[in-house]
Design an enzyme around this catalytic site. Structure first.
Site, short mmCIF file in Angstrom:
data_model
loop_
_atom_site.label_atom_id
_atom_site.label_comp_id
_atom_site.label_asym_id
_atom_site.label_seq_id
_atom_site.Cartn_x
_atom_site.Cartn_y
_atom_site.Cartn_z
N LYS A 191 -17.41 18.06 4.46
CA LYS A 191 -18.02 17.15 5.25
C LYS A 191 -17.06 16.66 6.10
O LYS A 191 -16.38 15.58 5.94
CB LYS A 191 -18.47 16.35 4.16
N GLU A 266 -5.81 11.76 -0.57
CA GLU A 266 -4.80 11.39 0.46
C GLU A 266 -5.29 10.01 1.19
O GLU A 266 -6.02 10.51 2.18
CB GLU A 266 -4.36 12.68 1.46
N CYS A 300 -1.57 9.02 9.08
CA CYS A 300 -1.17 8.29 7.72
C CYS A 300 0.38 7.94 7.38
O CYS A 300 0.58 6.96 7.05
CB CYS A 300 -1.89 9.22 6.69
N GLU A 397 -3.31 -1.73 7.06
CA GLU A 397 -3.33 -0.67 7.92
C GLU A 397 -4.09 -0.58 9.22
O GLU A 397 -5.07 -0.79 9.31
CB GLU A 397 -3.49 0.69 7.04
P1 NAD Z 1 -12.62 7.14 6.29
O1 NAD Z 1 -12.31 6.71 4.60
O2 NAD Z 1 -13.51 5.94 6.78
O3 NAD Z 1 -13.54 8.43 6.43
C1 NAD Z 1 -13.12 9.63 5.84
C2 NAD Z 1 -14.37 10.52 5.39
O4 NAD Z 1 -14.79 10.09 4.33
C3 NAD Z 1 -15.32 10.57 6.69
O5 NAD Z 1 -15.62 11.96 6.62
C4 NAD Z 1 -16.13 9.88 6.05
O6 NAD Z 1 -17.69 10.14 6.64
C5 NAD Z 1 -16.21 9.96 4.60
N1 NAD Z 1 -16.85 9.04 3.59
C6 NAD Z 1 -16.98 7.63 4.09
N2 NAD Z 1 -17.69 6.94 2.86
C7 NAD Z 1 -18.04 7.89 2.11
C8 NAD Z 1 -18.43 8.01 0.69
N3 NAD Z 1 -19.10 6.60 0.26
N4 NAD Z 1 -18.48 9.05 0.14
C9 NAD Z 1 -17.93 10.13 0.68
N5 NAD Z 1 -17.45 10.17 1.83
C10 NAD Z 1 -17.47 9.16 2.51
O7 NAD Z 1 -11.50 7.32 6.76
P2 NAD Z 1 -11.26 7.52 8.40
O8 NAD Z 1 -11.25 6.25 9.11
O9 NAD Z 1 -11.93 8.62 9.05
O10 NAD Z 1 -9.77 8.15 8.41
C11 NAD Z 1 -8.47 7.21 8.50
C12 NAD Z 1 -7.88 6.75 7.35
O11 NAD Z 1 -7.34 8.14 6.69
C13 NAD Z 1 -6.71 6.10 7.37
O12 NAD Z 1 -6.72 5.07 6.18
C14 NAD Z 1 -5.79 7.08 7.00
O13 NAD Z 1 -4.25 6.32 6.52
C15 NAD Z 1 -6.23 8.08 6.06
N6 NAD Z 1 -5.45 9.29 6.14
C16 NAD Z 1 -4.61 9.55 5.20
C17 NAD Z 1 -3.85 10.72 5.11
C18 NAD Z 1 -2.83 11.45 3.94
O14 NAD Z 1 -2.44 12.45 4.07
N7 NAD Z 1 -2.47 10.26 3.19
C19 NAD Z 1 -4.03 11.93 6.21
C20 NAD Z 1 -4.74 11.16 7.30
C21 NAD Z 1 -5.58 10.18 7.25
#
Ligand code: NAD
Length: 503
Positions: A191, A266, A300, A397
């Site tokens: 997804k 992550e 991240c 963040e």
């Molecule tokens: P997000 O959590 O808003 O969304 C990530 C994904 O989760 C999307 O595909 C979204 O549609 C899905 N999602 C949202 N709500 C959901 C639910 N209730 N159930 C299942 N799926 C759901 O994150 P974002 O804003 O897309 O990405 C940025 C974040 O990702 C930042 O916090 C960043 O630090 C983190 N990140 C972490 C790493 C790591 O390796 N630690 C790497 C990249 C990004």
């Protein structure tokens, strides 16, 4: 490298078919509209223009994808590892062959500068190659001897898994999850993030052209609370690999609890880069600048807190500010651009909001702190100085090209400030005192630490965070531990005594 005009023409050619075909779901080897017929638009942060209409999948589409992944599982699991290796190498070849197209589409969909997206596409291919080579040994285990018994362990792919990816560098991050899952013998339902769904279409297309059997990799687009939630709740999905925000991670854990889902998270970070006055300060400035202003700071592992020893704080911050002010903000397809537009107006608004927060909290804005231009989500590289650890700009963040600089007096204070956060993904340390570095790395609360280095990556090394930054590790064999079940067979090596109950 091509110039902006040339890149725009190439991007237009690559995007034409997306405009024509849209971004459909990909289930069991075929492209499908959402069962409901619903769609949403993906827009470019460059100018807000619509790039493509995207299928808005829901529970019914997720269920169809899980059925396809379940049907494909046994044959993929039982395929000899060397055959899986061959297919996954062909996927890598396909990525390399279409790396420019991937980079152009990714830049337009996410706003990330082409100079970084070209490398990210190639990194995606490397991820496939690395795990392809490990596929033949994925099942291997150990033999464990004890008096009168021999235990033999082996690993089995856990089953169909869900992969939920974020919008920052989505192509590369997807390969980091999907490649090990496939190498392990799992089938996948992905997804993608709703803000950047385009390159997931390219990946599944490349994979199937390379010979990946239909149903082994499926993609359902849609919203997190809808398609994402359905995936995490589906009983046919055995594990969820998730990259995204910490609060989404905790939602997913709740959603997956009914079906006892294995999860790998992550999550977010507020990573410190700690600079002592004995460090190589020229290299430390380079690294601090690179690790926050590359990839729009939407990374991240970005070092978003700059902790500088008070003896050099003013001078060091002045140098970082000077460099930040000279960084080129511009069209992501301009090869000179370092900072492109942020992913979406919603995210831009969040980042801009921190400029007022910083002022209200009493931090100073040494450079940046403004929106750039009227069209597109452009934000100036920003440095907040005179910050303290209790300020929101030091705790939350921000996920943009925004750095918060905090002074410290000594080692003890540096550790206290560095650890004064709910997150624990990475820490960067600059000092030429080896014993201090060893002491500090013992006490820093982070899953990954770099000493006198920016974020150097080595694919066999573990990747992941502690505290609110994640659960589990990727990389090397750690990825297989997540996508596989370890089973044990105990063989009796002697006729040991068995209690003869009822005899
Ligand atoms: P997000 O959590 O808003 O969304 C990530 C994904 O989760 C999307 O595909 C979204 O549609 C899905 N999602 C949202 N709500 C959901 C639910 N209730 N159930 C299942 N799926 C759901 O994150 P974002 O804003 O897309 O990405 C940025 C974040 O990702 C930042 O916090 C960043 O630090 C983190 N990140 C972490 C790493 C790591 O390796 N630690 C790497 C990249 C990004």
């Amino acid at each position: 490298m091509s110039d902006l005009t040339e890149n725009l023409a190439k991007a237009e050619a690559a995007l034409a078919r997306f405009r024509r075909e849209g971004v459909l779901n990909h289930i069991g080897g075929t492209q499908r509209m959402a069962a409901s017929g619903a769609t949403f638009d993906t827009t470019s942060p460059v100018d807000g223009g619509v790039l493509a209409s995207v299928a808005k999948g829901g529970a019914e589409d997720v269920d169809a994808a899980v059925r396809a992944a379940t049907a494909a599982f046994a044959a993929w699991r039982d395929m000899p590892g060397k055959d899986r290796r061959a297919i996954l190498h062909k996927v890598a070849d396909g990525i390399v062959a279409r790396a420019e197209e991937i980079a152009l589409v990714e830049s337009m969909d996410t706003g990330q500068a082409i100079r970084f997206m070209s490398k990210a596409a190639i990194r995606g291919a490397e991820n496939f190659r690395f795990f392809a080579d490990k596929a033949p040994e994925a099942r291997d285990g150990q033999t464990l001897h004890a008096p009168g018994q021999i235990n033999i362990t082996s690993r089995r792919p856990i089953g169909p898994v869900g992969v939920i990816t974020p919008w920052n560098t989505p192509f590369m991050l997807s390969t980091w999850k999907i490649a090990p899952a496939l190498a392990a013998g799992c089938t996948v339902v992905q997804k993608p993030a709703e803000f950047s769904p385009m390159t997931a279409k390219l990946l599944v297309e490349i994979a199937e052209e390379a010979g990946l059997p239909p149903g082994v990799l499926n993609v359902v687009n849609g919203m997190g609370e809808d398609a994402g939630k359905a995936l995490t709740e589906h009983p046919g999905i055995k594990a969820i690999a998730f990259v995204g925000e910490s609060r989404t991670g905790s939602m997913i854990m709740r959603q997956g609890s009914e079906t006892l889902k294995r999860v790998h998270f992550e999550l977010g970070g507020k990573n410190p880069v700690i600079v002592f006055d004995d460090a190589d300060l020229v290299r430390a400035v380079d690294a601090a600048v690179f690790m926050i202003y590359s990839l729009n700071g939407e990374r991240c592992t970005s070092s978003s807190r700059l902790l500088v020893q008070d003896t050099i704080y003013d001078d060091f911050c002045a140098k970082v500010a000077e460099r930040a002010a000279r960084i080129k903000v511009g069209h992501p397809l301009d090869p000179e651009t370092v900072v492109g537009p942020l992913i979406h107006p919603v995210h831009e608004k969040k980042v801009l909001g921190y400029f007022d927060t910083a002022r209200a909290e009493g931090a100073e804005i040494a450079t940046g702190g403004v929106k750039v231009g009227d069209v597109g989500c452009y934000v100036a590289p920003t440095l907040f100085t005179k910050a303290t650890s209790d300020m929101a700009v030091a705790r939350e963040e921000i996920f943009g090209p925004v750095l918060t600089a905090i002074p410290f007096a000594d080692e003890a204070e540096a550790i206290r400030i560095a650890n004064d956060t709910e997150y624990g993904l990475t820490a960067y340390l600059w000092t030429n005192d080896l014993t201090r570095a060893l002491r500090m790395t013992e006490r820093l609360e982070a899953g990954m630490m770099w000493v006198n280095s920016e974020n150097l990556r080595h694919l066999p090394a573990p990747f992941g965070g502690v505290k609110a930054s994640g659960i589990g590790r990727d990389g090397g064999d750690w990825s297989f531990d997540f996508y596989m079940e370890t089973v044990n067979v105990c063989l009796a090596a002697t006729a040991h005594k068995i209690p003869r109950l009822g005899a």
